[in-house]
Scaffold this active site. Sequence first.
Site, short mmCIF file in Angstrom:
data_model
loop_
_atom_site.label_atom_id
_atom_site.label_comp_id
_atom_site.label_asym_id
_atom_site.label_seq_id
_atom_site.Cartn_x
_atom_site.Cartn_y
_atom_site.Cartn_z
N CYS A 2 0.81 -1.22 0.00
CA CYS A 2 0.00 0.00 0.00
C CYS A 2 0.85 1.27 0.00
CB CYS A 2 -0.88 0.06 1.24
SG CYS A 2 -1.88 -1.39 1.51
N ARG A 27 5.30 0.15 -5.85
CA ARG A 27 5.25 -0.60 -4.59
C ARG A 27 4.32 -1.82 -4.69
NH1 ARG A 27 6.72 2.60 -0.03
NH2 ARG A 27 5.21 1.56 1.29
N TRP A 74 -2.95 -2.70 -1.48
CA TRP A 74 -2.47 -4.05 -1.81
C TRP A 74 -3.22 -4.95 -0.85
CZ3 TRP A 74 0.45 -8.06 0.47
CH2 TRP A 74 1.07 -8.94 -0.42
N ASN A 100 -1.97 2.27 5.96
CA ASN A 100 -1.03 1.24 5.51
C ASN A 100 -0.67 0.44 6.75
OD1 ASN A 100 0.87 -0.20 4.19
ND2 ASN A 100 2.23 1.49 3.73
N GLY A 101 -0.62 -0.89 6.64
CA GLY A 101 -0.29 -1.72 7.80
C GLY A 101 -1.45 -2.65 8.12
N GLU A 487 20.13 -16.16 -5.77
CA GLU A 487 19.65 -14.83 -6.15
C GLU A 487 19.18 -14.83 -7.61
OE1 GLU A 487 18.57 -12.28 -4.93
OE2 GLU A 487 18.80 -10.72 -6.44
N LYS A 491 15.40 -13.97 -8.95
CA LYS A 491 15.15 -12.91 -9.94
C LYS A 491 14.31 -13.44 -11.09
CE LYS A 491 16.00 -10.25 -8.39
NZ LYS A 491 16.41 -9.62 -7.18
N GLU A 494 10.65 -14.06 -10.06
CA GLU A 494 9.91 -12.83 -9.79
C GLU A 494 9.38 -12.16 -11.05
OE1 GLU A 494 13.21 -10.90 -7.53
OE2 GLU A 494 11.55 -10.09 -6.40
N HIS A 510 21.64 -35.95 -4.74
CA HIS A 510 20.89 -36.43 -3.58
C HIS A 510 19.39 -36.26 -3.75
CE1 HIS A 510 24.64 -37.15 -1.55
NE2 HIS A 510 25.06 -35.99 -2.03
N LYS A 607 7.15 -3.63 -3.54
CA LYS A 607 8.53 -3.20 -3.35
C LYS A 607 8.90 -3.17 -1.87
CE LYS A 607 12.53 -1.68 -4.64
NZ LYS A 607 13.43 -2.74 -5.14
#
Length: 612
Positions: A2, A27, A74, A100-101, A487, A491, A494, A510, A607
């Site tokens: 948000c 975001r 969001w 927000n939260g 990483e 990427k 995403e 294994h 974000k």
Amino acid sequence: MCGIVGYIGTKKASPILINGLIRLEYRGYDSAGISTIEKENLSLMKDKGRVKNLYNLPGIDDLEGTIGIAHTRWATHGKPSKENSHPHMDNSNTFSAVHNGIIENYNELRKFLGDNGYTFYSQTDTEVIPNLVHYYYSKDTNNDDLKFLRAVKSACSDFKGSFAIEIICKDYPDNMIVVRKDSPLVIGKGDEENFISSDIPAILSFTRDFYLLDDLEFTVLSRNDAKFYDINLNQIDKKTKTIEWDAASSEKNGFDDYMLKEIYEQPTAIRETIGAKLNENSKCEFDELNFTKEYLENINKIYIVACGTAMHAGLVGKNVIEKLCKIQTEVDIASEFRYRDPIIDDKTLCIFISQSGETADTIAALKLSKEKGAKTIAVSNVIGSSITREADYSVYTHAGPEIAVASTKAYTSQVMLLVILAIYFAETLYINEDKIKELKKDILELPKKLEETLKISENIKEFAKKVYQETDIFFLGRGIDETVAREASLKLKEISYIHSESYAAGELKHGPIALIENGITVVSIMTDSKLVEKTVSNVQEVISRGAKTIVVTNQNIDDTMFEKVIHIPTTNSFISPILSIIPLQLFSYYISKEKGLDVDKPRNLAKSVTVE
Ligand code: F6R
């Protein structure tokens, strides 16, 4: 996650609010809305979907108000819908609020308000905010200037959880109240106007002077003024902080996407992060740190705690701290660390890495470590962010604003900073080995080598075009290269939505090798001379099962065995991830572009992850 924007001044608020929301789009969000004070009433315009859809809402052009609040949502409580979008108003349309939260005890508060005659029209936790403020407001018989503030303060005292709240009241057309707890919010000071935002870049084009709010500091904004109050409503003094970034550095500068721009900014980000901290002929300096040899000798353990990409940078940090300083170092995912009762005491040093400095899990892990007596260091890209205000010490990457959701330049800058931090620890411990001298020399050559790597890596585009329709891609590495494989795999997931896993190359046999079948793509990283032969053998095992292989290396290997080999410049193995990740960032980028996806704003991602 948000985003909040607010404006109080002399200009028409609605275009400023909508433009601010557009700047916060990166975001991540699913709906948007604004609310302004119009003559005697509050306006409310909101809907699910993109911010630009707000321009199509009937009546939006008629808004004249010079004070307003705005939000991108969001979804957490309740699906994306018009009803669940913010702003939310109380039943009497006196207050309008964005949040927000998460208000964790919202069910309890809804019940309380329901018992007192209030009705709810959304499934959100946020709707309790304007209604509870109204509840306290209607009970207060003292009609003075502070009545609005008292009601907001009383409501906030009942909230459990995290919040950044902006609220306006039709009875106070010249004021807006802003408060935060464990959720980001900044106030930009203009001339006869104030701007509010979840983060600094969104309002940098209006001002460079910001008030940074601490938890539960209540701000009453008017056009010319900002008054701050503590939890007991005693007025407090606050100075503005001037931010050095300029608005241009958060624009695309001719690149198609922020992500590509940010990938290409890495030589500069690394140069800036090295800054004056490191010289070949003198000890590393961190103005912010004053550690002694005795303190470092007494440390029993270092924890590096972070989420996602920042945690991957932490893995590189562990390697260098353990090898240079011989201090046991563990890396933890913040969301696990905070609930696993980690063994911490006053001899533990905890390092928290967060680009945004606002990640809820990382902040909570930091608070827990402090409670248990550890010394804490924040590594962040954002001066004044929550994590830097909580930690005992803060050190900064100087990557500049990172707008694309997928982190690139923040990761390499975090790795750089952690390596310099490790050198600082080693030098403070009087470890004076030749390998530190060599490492420093290699670090100073790194920005040039990054430029070279960027040029070399462009040809990965052709390979990306060949594999963009695949459904699974694997990444392999050993030692430090295994952390890069993680990483690179993150990427790719995403921004391309291709299923991907990373494995320690030696672990393949294994179990995971069962997944390898004809035609599958396997990417491997080989930058460690001591491990390269072993990794080559593991890659041969997948080749013999039909895999297409691409290799990123700075070693002399037999290229003919692999489908594609990207030769990057050689460097010290402590910092090789800063170079070896580059072709793999571009690999993900070009696959995403080839699939026609929104590289900067991948689905479901935000974000700044300000809720747990
Ligand atoms: C991945 C990515 C995330 C972040 C994570 C932590 O590209 O960006 O995994 O690294 O959400 O964010 P910060 O560093 O802001 O705490």
